[in-house]
Design a protein around this motif. Structure first.
Motif, PDB file in Angstrom:
ATOM      1  N   ASN A 207       3.104 -15.282  -4.056  1.00  0.00           N
ATOM      2  CA  ASN A 207       2.779 -13.869  -4.255  1.00  0.00           C
ATOM      3  C   ASN A 207       3.866 -13.041  -3.589  1.00  0.00           C
ATOM      4  O   ASN A 207       4.738 -13.594  -2.897  1.00  0.00           O
ATOM      5  N   CYS A 208       3.782 -11.771  -3.775  1.00  0.00           N
ATOM      6  CA  CYS A 208       4.911 -10.931  -3.441  1.00  0.00           C
ATOM      7  C   CYS A 208       4.426  -9.632  -2.785  1.00  0.00           C
ATOM      8  O   CYS A 208       4.282  -8.620  -3.456  1.00  0.00           O
ATOM      9  N   PRO A 209       4.149  -9.677  -1.487  1.00  0.00           N
ATOM     10  CA  PRO A 209       3.573  -8.503  -0.828  1.00  0.00           C
ATOM     11  C   PRO A 209       4.618  -7.450  -0.471  1.00  0.00           C
ATOM     12  O   PRO A 209       4.732  -7.045   0.688  1.00  0.00           O
ATOM     13  N   VAL A 210       5.353  -7.005  -1.456  1.00  0.00           N
ATOM     14  CA  VAL A 210       6.407  -6.037  -1.195  1.00  0.00           C
ATOM     15  C   VAL A 210       5.897  -4.614  -1.469  1.00  0.00           C
ATOM     16  O   VAL A 210       5.062  -4.410  -2.351  1.00  0.00           O
ATOM     17  N   THR A 211       6.382  -3.682  -0.658  1.00  0.00           N
ATOM     18  CA  THR A 211       6.078  -2.268  -0.907  1.00  0.00           C
ATOM     19  C   THR A 211       7.389  -1.563  -1.226  1.00  0.00           C
ATOM     20  O   THR A 211       8.366  -1.720  -0.483  1.00  0.00           O
ATOM     21  N   ILE A 212       7.402  -0.834  -2.328  1.00  0.00           N
ATOM     22  CA  ILE A 212       8.613  -0.110  -2.698  1.00  0.00           C
ATOM     23  C   ILE A 212       8.309   1.382  -2.680  1.00  0.00           C
ATOM     24  O   ILE A 212       7.494   1.856  -3.482  1.00  0.00           O
ATOM     25  N   ARG A 213       8.915   2.052  -1.734  1.00  0.00           N
ATOM     26  CA  ARG A 213       8.710   3.509  -1.619  1.00  0.00           C
ATOM     27  C   ARG A 213       9.784   4.223  -2.437  1.00  0.00           C
ATOM     28  O   ARG A 213      10.958   3.847  -2.396  1.00  0.00           O
TER      29      ARG A 213
END
Lengths: 432, 327
Positions: B110-116
């Motif tokens: 999975n990919c728990p990335v946050t892109i602001r």
């Protein structure tokens, strides 16, 4: 926040004092070239305007009809001031068409119209071009329900007291019922003649008679374990006999010779044979009644009366015919005495009178059984010689208190009744 | 509770979460020493060091690509795209990798990335500093998109986004940064992703919007209230998952629906909202669904009068609301 004036849907448009030159702040209307009611083409001159710089003719921005002059000749007004009003021709005719010829409803409005069964013609539309909005329908429904509520309160107040008084005075048990609770339609239409009368529910006050029926039916159905059976009886011979005898009987006796006394006779004789049918459940005991007092159901108005033919086993068919006739007459006219409605031990209900061919009666407690005589129907049936014949057939239905009675005894009882009825008329019946 | 600006709430959320969780780190252009072009990350490099606040080359595909890799290796990166207008080099990473890795790996990864990404106009930013990009992403399953309109929601949702086990595109309307202030709790808290917010209850018309337009719509609703027109206003907050239940409930309430967004109309978020309404509650509709959106031109103009013409305003919204109420 600066807000523009609401624009958009008007079919009338204002013509404003134009700015004739950069520094000009006001203008004076010189002469109106068009008068109220005149048709105006787009760009056609409406009036002359005089400013300190120029004299000019003001063209119309719209095609239509000049409906209002807001600034009189010789009057000076600031730039931007409305000077007249033009009713735009094309738009106004469109509006009329939209309003009158083809009303279109939104899905929400259609659904509400169907739900409340409303006539949209009676609802005032406040939407664009007079469109009926969802809110219009909801407001209408709310207003209509208020009127209905008010009128029903009124009619209850107005109708309740006199009805009660009449009842006490005459001791009548029927007749007052209908005048009592029904919402009079006139109240609605008088109060709001533009309002469409919503199909509201009819509220009927429960009369004392109705309340008694309700109580007894409920008690019986809740407390007595009902069982049910039905037999089919061939009454062809009886029907022939009755047809032959009824005219003379009527002439001699003054009452009609119906089938019911024959049925009662056959049933009462069978009860003699099976006396347990004529009994009551009394918790610790079962009481078998000595007298056979037959309750017969008589419908009168909206109420049901059950007068009693006392000691029916001692009466002839003619006697029974007289008793039935008398009791029915008294019931329909509210003249039954308490003695005449008490003491029943077994009930016979002539449901055939309504055209019924099968019914499941509720036992008239504390009796142990109730029997219905259904419609006599001419039917093709298989008879003994394996032939098919048209016979007069009637169903007899029996509801029984299963605490007292069982299928076996009731089956035998019904067979006895059937046997008696099927032989009636095969030879001359003595009605006396 | 302290009154904070929207941008302070963003910084606060990053600070709180970095303090709580060592695996959280920031990467992006000028996020370190410069503290971010809008100073969203101001002071964080001093506090957490340059290993957790990474200044990157001007390569969005690298920023997001590195973030995706790091997130799959167990870290919780918060990638900053300086302007949403620059996100397209990373589109492939976001759509083809981040959004799909869970599905593609049958749940192994999975990919728990946050892109602001700061988006939106009204700041004289013209073509490359004003775009709304939500419609280009919200079609993609596997991607969450939030765009809070208040400081309180910004902080709660950013923390929720960082903690979310899947990729979240966190869109911040840049005009909200200093325009919008509000009370923000000091501690860490999260708000649910996928929940719309009824900002105002009303009975005449229902308005759906999000981001900066929420504030314009509130202003317009105030104006209409003076004329006795009550507006039921829903801030979507989350664009994906979209709160269908809230949409249907609000649409049914008045039967008259206006959708407002700064992004252009065609194929925009409003198209999905109106499709949901048409599918779920057609028979509650009392008027054709309206959309008030940006015009169908390629980008925000630079000329101030044209920018003003392009952008929605409270008065434009009020006029549209009024027309719908009158219908």
């Amino acid at each position: 926040m600066p807000m523009d004036e609401p624009k958009g849907c008007e079919d009338v448009s204002e013509v404003k004092m134009p700015q004739l030159g950069e520094t000009v702040v006001e203008g004076t209307v010189g002469r109106w070239l068009k008068q109220i009611g005149d048709p105006v083409e787009k760009y056609e001159a409406l009036c002359e305007v005089v400013t300190d710089k120029v004299n000019a003719e003001i063209p119309s921005d719209f095609k239509g009809v000049l409906t209002e002059i807001l600034v009189a000749e010789g009057t000076t007004v600031p730039v931007g001031t409305p000077i007249c009003v033009i009713q735009e021709a094309a738009v106004s005719s469109e509006t009329q068409a939209a309003k009158q010829d083809s009303p279109r409803f939104s899905p929400a409005v259609l659904q509400l119209l169907q739900k409340y069964r409303l006539d949209p013609a009676l609802i005032e539309g406040t939407g664009i071009n007079g469109r009926i909005t969802r809110k219009d329908v909801m407001d209408y429904v709310e207003a209509a329900s208020k009127i209905t509520a008010v009128s029903s309160t009124l009619s209850e107040n107005a109708g309740g007291a006199p009805a009660e008084a009449a009842e006490t005075a005459t001791g009548a048990r029927s007749g007052t019922v209908q005048s009592n609770g029904v919402i009079p339609d006139t109240t609605l239409s008088v109060d709001a003649n533009q309002q469409y009368p919503v199909h509201s529910d009819t509220v009927i006050a429960v009369s004392p008679v109705r309340r008694t029926i309700a109580k007894r039916m409920l008690e019986s159905k809740q407390q007595v374990p009902h069982a049910w059976m039905m037999v089919e009886v061939d009454v062809t011979a009886l029907a022939r006999f009755r047809d032959k005898a009824k005219e003379e009987f009527q002439r001699k006796e003054g009452v009609p010779l119906t089938y019911l006394p024959f049925f009662i006779k056959a049933i009462v004789e069978s009860i003699k044979e099976f006396p347990i049918l004529n009994s009551s459940w009394a918790e610790d005991t079962i009481i078998i009644k000595n007298d056979i007092n037959v309750s017969i159901a008589v419908a009168a108005g909206d109420a049901l009366y059950v007068p009693v033919i006392h000691k029916a086993d001692r009466q002839s068919i003619a006697g029974l015919a007289h008793s039935i006739s008398e009791l029915a007459f008294k019931a329909r006219n509210g003249r039954l005495t308490p003695a005449e409605v008490q003491g029943g031990t077994f009930t016979i209900n002539n449901t055939g009178a309504f055209g019924s061919i099968q019914s499941v009666p509720i036992i008239n407690t504390p009796q142990a059984a109730i029997l219905t005589v259904e419609s006599i129907v001419r039917r093709p049936v298989v008879i003994e010689s394996d032939a098919i014949a048209i016979r007069s057939i009637v169903n007899l239905c029996l509801s029984l208190d299963h605490r007292v009675l069982d299928g076996l005894v009731c089956g035998r009882f019904m067979a006895a009744v059937k046997g008696r009825l099927e032989t009636m008329g095969t030879q001359e019946v003595n009605v006396y | 509770m302290a009154i904070r600006t929207y941008i302070q709430a963003i910084t606060d959320a990053l600070d709180v979460e970095m303090a709580l969780d060592d695996s959280v780190f920031i990467l992006g252009e000028d996020v370190g020493k410069r503290g971010g072009v809008f100073s969203a990350t101001a002071g964080l490099i001093e506090k957490y060091g340059e290993e957790r606040v990474l200044d990157t080359p001007l390569s969005e595909s690298a920023i997001v690509g590195v973030a995706i890799g790091a997130s799959m290796a167990g870290l919780k990166p918060v990638a900053e795209i300086q302007f949403a207008d620059f996100i397209f080099p990373a589109y492939n990473q976001i759509v083809s990798e981040a959004a799909r890795i869970r599905y593609r790996s049958n749940n192994d990864w999975n990919c728990p990335v946050t892109i602001r990404a700061p988006y939106g106009g009204g700041v004289h930013g013209a073509l490359y500093h004003s775009q709304s990009v939500e419609a280009l992403f919200y079609h993609v399953p596997g991607l969450k998109i939030v765009t809070p309109s208040t400081p309180y929601e910004a902080k709660g949702l950013l923390i929720a986004a960082i903690r979310d086990p899947d990729p979240v595109l966190f869109l911040e309307h840049k005009k909200c940064y200093r325009l919008v202030k509000g009370e923000v709790p000091d501690d860490d808290y999260t708000l649910p992703i996928g929940k719309a917010n009824v900002k105002r209850e009303g009975d005449d018309i229902t308005v759906f919007t999000y981001g900066l337009m929420t504030h314009y719509c509130l202003e317009a609703a105030d104006v209409l209230a003076k004329d006795g027109i009550s507006v039921h206003l829903v801030d979507l907050v989350s664009i994906r998952p979209m709160d269908q239940q809230a949409i249907v409930e609000a649409a049914e309430r008045t039967g008259k629906v206006l959708i407002v967004h700064e992004d252009n109309k065609f194929g925009g978020v409003g198209a999905e909202i109106s499709a949901i309404i048409a599918e779920e509650c057609l028979f509650s509709l009392d008027a054709p669904i309206r959309r008030l959106c940006g015009p169908e031109i390629p980008a925000m103009p630079f000329s101030p009068p044209l920018e003003k013409y392009y952008l929605l305003s409270a008065s434009k919204i009020a006029e549209s609301m009024r027309e719908l109420a009158r219908y």
